[in-house]
Design a protein around this motif. Sequence first.
Motif, PDB file in Angstrom:
ATOM      1  N   HIS A  82      -7.929  -2.090 -10.977  1.00  0.00           N
ATOM      2  CA  HIS A  82      -6.998  -1.060 -11.445  1.00  0.00           C
ATOM      3  C   HIS A  82      -6.719  -0.064 -10.320  1.00  0.00           C
ATOM      4  CE1 HIS A  82      -4.873   1.469 -14.255  1.00  0.00           C
ATOM      5  NE2 HIS A  82      -5.578   2.515 -13.839  1.00  0.00           N
ATOM      6  N   GLY A  83      -5.433   0.264 -10.138  1.00  0.00           N
ATOM      7  CA  GLY A  83      -5.062   1.206  -9.097  1.00  0.00           C
ATOM      8  C   GLY A  83      -4.713   0.555  -7.771  1.00  0.00           C
ATOM      9  N   SER A  84      -4.879  -0.755  -7.682  1.00  0.00           N
ATOM     10  CA  SER A  84      -4.561  -1.432  -6.414  1.00  0.00           C
ATOM     11  C   SER A  84      -3.595  -2.591  -6.646  1.00  0.00           C
ATOM     12  CB  SER A  84      -5.840  -1.935  -5.743  1.00  0.00           C
ATOM     13  OG  SER A  84      -6.493  -2.891  -6.555  1.00  0.00           O
TER      14      SER A  84
ATOM     15  N   ARG B  69       0.825  -1.213   0.000  1.00  0.00           N
ATOM     16  CA  ARG B  69       0.000   0.000   0.000  1.00  0.00           C
ATOM     17  C   ARG B  69       0.856   1.259   0.000  1.00  0.00           C
ATOM     18  NH1 ARG B  69      -5.073  -1.322   4.060  1.00  0.00           N
ATOM     19  NH2 ARG B  69      -5.849  -3.110   2.883  1.00  0.00           N
ATOM     20  N   LEU B  70       1.983   1.210   0.714  1.00  0.00           N
ATOM     21  CA  LEU B  70       2.900   2.341   0.642  1.00  0.00           C
ATOM     22  C   LEU B  70       3.363   2.567  -0.788  1.00  0.00           C
ATOM     23  CD1 LEU B  70       5.199   2.015   3.799  1.00  0.00           C
ATOM     24  CD2 LEU B  70       3.369   3.667   3.381  1.00  0.00           C
ATOM     25  N   GLY B  71       3.548   1.465  -1.513  1.00  0.00           N
ATOM     26  CA  GLY B  71       3.899   1.590  -2.928  1.00  0.00           C
ATOM     27  C   GLY B  71       2.794   2.245  -3.722  1.00  0.00           C
ATOM     28  N   ASP B  72       1.531   1.912  -3.423  1.00  0.00           N
ATOM     29  CA  ASP B  72       0.406   2.568  -4.089  1.00  0.00           C
ATOM     30  C   ASP B  72       0.398   4.068  -3.810  1.00  0.00           C
ATOM     31  OD1 ASP B  72      -0.525   0.195  -5.161  1.00  0.00           O
ATOM     32  OD2 ASP B  72      -1.948  -0.180  -3.529  1.00  0.00           O
ATOM     33  N   ILE B  73       0.755   4.455  -2.580  1.00  0.00           N
ATOM     34  CA  ILE B  73       0.677   5.860  -2.173  1.00  0.00           C
ATOM     35  C   ILE B  73       1.875   6.662  -2.670  1.00  0.00           C
ATOM     36  CG2 ILE B  73       0.594   7.428  -0.191  1.00  0.00           C
ATOM     37  CD1 ILE B  73      -0.746   5.142   1.386  1.00  0.00           C
ATOM     38  N   TYR B  74       3.085   6.127  -2.452  1.00  0.00           N
ATOM     39  CA  TYR B  74       4.292   6.913  -2.693  1.00  0.00           C
ATOM     40  C   TYR B  74       5.074   6.481  -3.931  1.00  0.00           C
ATOM     41  CZ  TYR B  74       3.434   8.443   2.087  1.00  0.00           C
ATOM     42  OH  TYR B  74       2.861   8.964   3.216  1.00  0.00           O
ATOM     43  N   GLY B  75       4.645   5.427  -4.587  1.00  0.00           N
ATOM     44  CA  GLY B  75       5.339   4.966  -5.780  1.00  0.00           C
ATOM     45  C   GLY B  75       5.961   3.602  -5.553  1.00  0.00           C
ATOM     46  N   ARG B  76       5.579   2.636  -6.389  1.00  0.00           N
ATOM     47  CA  ARG B  76       6.051   1.271  -6.194  1.00  0.00           C
ATOM     48  C   ARG B  76       7.545   1.131  -6.416  1.00  0.00           C
ATOM     49  NH1 ARG B  76       0.739   0.638  -9.617  1.00  0.00           N
ATOM     50  NH2 ARG B  76      -0.692   0.771  -7.864  1.00  0.00           N
ATOM     51  N   SER B  77       8.052   1.811  -7.432  1.00  0.00           N
ATOM     52  CA  SER B  77       9.483   1.703  -7.707  1.00  0.00           C
ATOM     53  C   SER B  77      10.298   2.313  -6.575  1.00  0.00           C
ATOM     54  CB  SER B  77       9.811   2.394  -9.029  1.00  0.00           C
ATOM     55  OG  SER B  77       9.500   3.776  -8.976  1.00  0.00           O
TER      56      SER B  77
ATOM     57  N   THR C 245      -1.773   6.261  -6.088  1.00  0.00           N
ATOM     58  CA  THR C 245      -3.191   6.063  -5.825  1.00  0.00           C
ATOM     59  C   THR C 245      -3.455   6.298  -4.347  1.00  0.00           C
ATOM     60  OG1 THR C 245      -2.894   3.694  -5.411  1.00  0.00           O
ATOM     61  CG2 THR C 245      -3.438   4.350  -7.667  1.00  0.00           C
ATOM     62  N   ASP C 246      -4.697   6.556  -4.021  1.00  0.00           N
ATOM     63  CA  ASP C 246      -5.081   6.717  -2.622  1.00  0.00           C
ATOM     64  C   ASP C 246      -5.151   5.356  -1.949  1.00  0.00           C
ATOM     65  OD1 ASP C 246      -5.303   9.469  -2.786  1.00  0.00           O
ATOM     66  OD2 ASP C 246      -7.390   9.374  -3.471  1.00  0.00           O
ATOM     67  N   ALA C 247      -4.525   5.230  -0.818  1.00  0.00           N
ATOM     68  CA  ALA C 247      -4.567   3.987  -0.052  1.00  0.00           C
ATOM     69  C   ALA C 247      -4.416   4.332   1.419  1.00  0.00           C
ATOM     70  CB  ALA C 247      -3.466   3.033  -0.501  1.00  0.00           C
ATOM     71  N   HIS C 248      -4.862   3.444   2.270  1.00  0.00           N
ATOM     72  CA  HIS C 248      -4.834   3.683   3.712  1.00  0.00           C
ATOM     73  C   HIS C 248      -4.180   2.504   4.416  1.00  0.00           C
ATOM     74  CE1 HIS C 248      -7.713   7.080   3.310  1.00  0.00           C
ATOM     75  NE2 HIS C 248      -8.194   6.335   2.327  1.00  0.00           N
TER      76      HIS C 248
ATOM     77  N   PRO D 156     -13.152   0.161   6.980  1.00  0.00           N
ATOM     78  CA  PRO D 156     -13.265   0.496   5.548  1.00  0.00           C
ATOM     79  C   PRO D 156     -12.025   0.181   4.725  1.00  0.00           C
ATOM     80  CG  PRO D 156     -12.981   2.473   6.887  1.00  0.00           C
ATOM     81  CD  PRO D 156     -13.178   1.343   7.850  1.00  0.00           C
ATOM     82  N   HIS D 157     -10.844   0.183   5.346  1.00  0.00           N
ATOM     83  CA  HIS D 157      -9.599  -0.047   4.602  1.00  0.00           C
ATOM     84  C   HIS D 157      -8.764  -1.102   5.325  1.00  0.00           C
ATOM     85  CE1 HIS D 157     -10.618   3.449   2.198  1.00  0.00           C
ATOM     86  NE2 HIS D 157     -10.787   4.132   3.318  1.00  0.00           N
ATOM     87  N   PRO D 158      -9.187  -2.364   5.260  1.00  0.00           N
ATOM     88  CA  PRO D 158      -8.503  -3.425   6.008  1.00  0.00           C
ATOM     89  C   PRO D 158      -7.174  -3.825   5.387  1.00  0.00           C
ATOM     90  CG  PRO D 158     -10.220  -4.368   4.647  1.00  0.00           C
ATOM     91  CD  PRO D 158     -10.331  -2.878   4.493  1.00  0.00           C
ATOM     92  N   LEU D 159      -6.387  -4.499   6.191  1.00  0.00           N
ATOM     93  CA  LEU D 159      -5.114  -5.029   5.712  1.00  0.00           C
ATOM     94  C   LEU D 159      -5.354  -6.035   4.586  1.00  0.00           C
ATOM     95  CD1 LEU D 159      -2.166  -6.087   7.976  1.00  0.00           C
ATOM     96  CD2 LEU D 159      -2.893  -7.590   6.156  1.00  0.00           C
ATOM     97  N   ILE D 160      -6.320  -6.916   4.779  1.00  0.00           N
ATOM     98  CA  ILE D 160      -6.755  -7.838   3.731  1.00  0.00           C
ATOM     99  C   ILE D 160      -8.209  -7.527   3.429  1.00  0.00           C
ATOM    100  CG2 ILE D 160      -7.169 -10.250   3.115  1.00  0.00           C
ATOM    101  CD1 ILE D 160      -4.862 -11.052   4.866  1.00  0.00           C
ATOM    102  N   ASP D 161      -8.444  -6.929   2.285  1.00  0.00           N
ATOM    103  CA  ASP D 161      -9.795  -6.527   1.895  1.00  0.00           C
ATOM    104  C   ASP D 161     -10.530  -7.730   1.310  1.00  0.00           C
ATOM    105  OD1 ASP D 161     -12.100  -5.336   1.102  1.00  0.00           O
ATOM    106  OD2 ASP D 161     -11.177  -3.870  -0.232  1.00  0.00           O
TER     107      ASP D 161
END
Length: 474
Positions: free
Chosen positions: A380-382, A64-72, A188-191, A245-250
């Motif tokens: 898409h986006g996750s 999720r940190l990769g989704d927020i700040y960039g996977r690479s 992307t937005d992630a929590h 709303p934003h679980p570790l495993i959705d």
Amino acid sequence: MDTRQKIIIAVLMLGTLMGSLDSTIVILAFPTISQSLHADMLSTLWIILIYLLVVAVCTTQLGRLGDIYGRSRMFNTGFGVFTLGSLFCGFSTGIGWLILSRAVQAFGGALMQANSGAIVADTVPVEVRGTAFGYISLGWTSGAMLGIVLGGIITTYVGWEYIFFINIPIGIIATILGFRYVRDNVRTDAHLDVIGMLLLGAALTLVSYAGVDFAGQGLAQTNIITFILGIIAIILFIVYESKIPHPLIDFHTFENRVLRYSVSAAFFLSLGYLSVVFLITMYLQGIRGLSPLYAALLLTPGYIVGSLLSPMMGKFSDRYGARLLATSGAGVLILATFLYLTLQLDTPLWVVLIASGVSGIGSAMFFPSNNSAVMANAPHGSYGSISGILRTVQNIGILGSFVIAITVASASIPRDVAFQVFIGTTSLIGGVSEAFLHGIDASLWASVAIMGIALILSWLRGRSIGHGDRKSRP
């Protein structure tokens, strides 16, 4: 794939190879590390357990940190952290410091694992994505094979510290290449789900501790209470995850049939098959009296075959889809386990070589195609989150297999002997060998049953027609 995409895949392969290498290279060094640091066997076991725990607990959140700040960015940072952790491991002068350093190393490995699949999904066209995952699987099998071979050689002729030091030059080069070529602008937005992560960490730690304590002490009030607390923590984790709303495993993510069954199949295959490798290692060292290096070399055909076939199987997955290929791979791994079930006190060792080769074929068939199916059906986006979930369930399965292996060993023969056999310091003779072999057989049958569940789940994912299962339907 163009040149940049090939370089990216090469860097991802290198990261996978390093993580895989370190998961196997440490096992063969257990006795030497224990003696060198004057540590008891139970403490030494946590060198590998802490690595598996950190990776299993942190992977989803780091995706999720990769989704927020960039996977690479997260992946490349992981390379640096892993390299730094390897340096700390090599300079460790006590078992506590080594365990802590392994946790740092595992955190870097989790950063790489959580984001590698998402980077593939971001940068590689869907029609060749299975091929890309095949090459990444090649990195995993090659790393495991190199870890087995190098672990025995380096520990025997150089020193256990250098099983960690060899990561440093590789890590420096890979980090430089990563920051230069592995780039993305995807955000992307992630929590984050810190409470869920803590609950999962508590559950896995308690259950693992109960298994290790059982191995060392036998059935006792301490490990019974610890195990019960671990089960309670698992229940609390599931309940909590279903309500936020934003679980570790959705769990809502798994409304997609292919995604749900593909991830579940990956979990059960990891849970069932890794224990087979550990148990056969115990058979070779404890019953047949082989050295750790010789025993490990008998298992290398599986890694070699898997390394050679993974890219090819990935291409087949692109063309024909994952359902048939992955399900057949699970079946081939079950066949390999049946071959191991034929082992007796005096069985020719070439049987192990054949069974190992068969297992390599099964692994190459299952993992690239199954991983491709997961990422092709991720929302898409996750991609980072789904990649993290996949790695998390696989790592939980790996951890579970490890605990199963030592528990079976401890239940089969006197516990102090079992623990020595497990780390390769004691050979068994006479009737004890026969009793231990029966215990191994019972565990192998359990592995067959667990992998049978994986096979069924893999088939139930539904019919698919090539291109990473994007045309999947029930």
